[in-house]
Scaffold this motif. Structure first.
Motif, PDB file in Angstrom:
ATOM      1  N   ARG A 224       0.824  -1.209   0.000  1.00  0.00           N
ATOM      2  CA  ARG A 224       0.000   0.000   0.000  1.00  0.00           C
ATOM      3  C   ARG A 224       0.859   1.262   0.000  1.00  0.00           C
ATOM      4  NH1 ARG A 224      -4.447  -2.478   4.133  1.00  0.00           N
ATOM      5  NH2 ARG A 224      -6.032  -2.995   2.570  1.00  0.00           N
ATOM      6  N   VAL A 229      -2.307  -1.876  -4.624  1.00  0.00           N
ATOM      7  CA  VAL A 229      -3.660  -2.135  -4.135  1.00  0.00           C
ATOM      8  C   VAL A 229      -3.675  -3.521  -3.498  1.00  0.00           C
ATOM      9  CG1 VAL A 229      -6.080  -2.434  -4.795  1.00  0.00           C
ATOM     10  CG2 VAL A 229      -4.646  -0.732  -5.978  1.00  0.00           C
ATOM     11  N   ARG A 253      -4.972  -4.159 -11.936  1.00  0.00           N
ATOM     12  CA  ARG A 253      -6.066  -4.529 -11.025  1.00  0.00           C
ATOM     13  C   ARG A 253      -7.261  -5.106 -11.778  1.00  0.00           C
ATOM     14  NH1 ARG A 253      -8.842  -0.851  -6.246  1.00  0.00           N
ATOM     15  NH2 ARG A 253     -10.133  -2.539  -5.400  1.00  0.00           N
TER      16      ARG A 253
END
Length: 266
Positions: A224, A229, A253
């Motif tokens: 992070r 993510v 992602r």
């Protein structure tokens, strides 16, 4: 919850350095099964005992959850250390250098401080909430990879013990789909290294279909703070209560989420 987490970073670094010295200087003399294909060595126990003692002296008001001996210290769960004395015990027992000493400080359900050392690779990682992620005091960032054919993705270990077969169906399906689309697939045998290397851009993503706080808390904060993510399998924000640990650079992602969905993970 707020606090001066950076003020505890020297304590965390000293704690993992203590563990690192033990791992580097003491080859395992005994290897014991504590479950189905789940090992503990005398080195794991020696590191946890030493680090527990050190943290009890330095931070007596903060409890600790360790892989080998469970909880100790104050019962207040609002602030607690989580320790994996040797993440990658099976690797250590076989002479592989892919293992780490991992220590996180958790406030409530999220890590706020992290220190991970890799004794045989001579590498150390640290992070504090809001303070960035570092490798040997140099700032690190996740990779900018944006397409699966360019991505190196690691997978966590297969499930073992009772009920492992249905859990591993998703792992096998995901492995097949990643093998067909990703640039490379890796299985390192250490969640701490998986996560630290995602933070450092050495891996683009890791999929760990489990979430034991001592394995993941420190590494999750590293990712992070390095701009990555970290989510649970259902896409919700990762906490210590999550069922899985999916860490990825932002550009991948959507692609990785889609692959997990195709594999039956949603």
């Amino acid at each position: 919850m707020t606090g001066d987490w950076a003020g505890l970073l020297p304590v965390a670094r000293a704690a993992v350095a203590l563990g690192t010295r033990i791992v580097a200087e003491r080859a395992p003399r005994s290897v014991t099964a504590k479950g189905d294909r789940d090992l503990v060595t005398d080195v794991d126990l020696a590191v946890e005992d030493a680090v527990r003692g050190f943290l009890a002296r330095e931070t007596p008001g903060i409890g600790l959850l360790g892989e080998e001996h469970g909880r100790s210290g104050p019962g207040d769960d609002t602030l607690w250390w989580v320790l994996d004395p040797v993440d990658g015990t099976a690797n250590l027992a076989r002479g592989s250098p892919l293992c780490a000493v991992s220590l996180g400080l958790v406030a409530g359900r999220r890590a706020v401080l992290a220190a991970i050392d890799m004794p045989f690779l001579g590498t150390g990682y640290t992070a504090t909430a809001g303070g960035g992620a570092f490798c040997d005091d140099e700032p690190i960032r996740v990779a900018g990879t944006a397409a699966l054919p360019d991505a190196a993705v690691s997978l966590g270990d297969f499930a073992v013990g009772e009920g492992a077969e249905p859990k591993n169906r998703l792992r096998l399906e995901l492995l097949a789909r990643l093998g067909a689309r990703a640039h490379r697939v890796r299985m390192l045998g250490s969640a701490a290294i998986d996560l630290a290397w995602v933070a450092h851009g050495r891996l683009d993503a890791t999929v760990i279909l489990a979430n034991l706080p001592w394995d993941t808390a420190a590494g999750v904060l590293l990712v992070r703070e390095a701009g990555g993510v970290v989510a649970d399998l259902d896409g919700t924000d990762h906490t210590t209560d999550s069922a899985a640990t999916i860490a990825v650079c932002p550009g991948l992602r959507d692609a990785l989420t889609g692959l997990l969905r195709e594999s039956g993970g949603r």
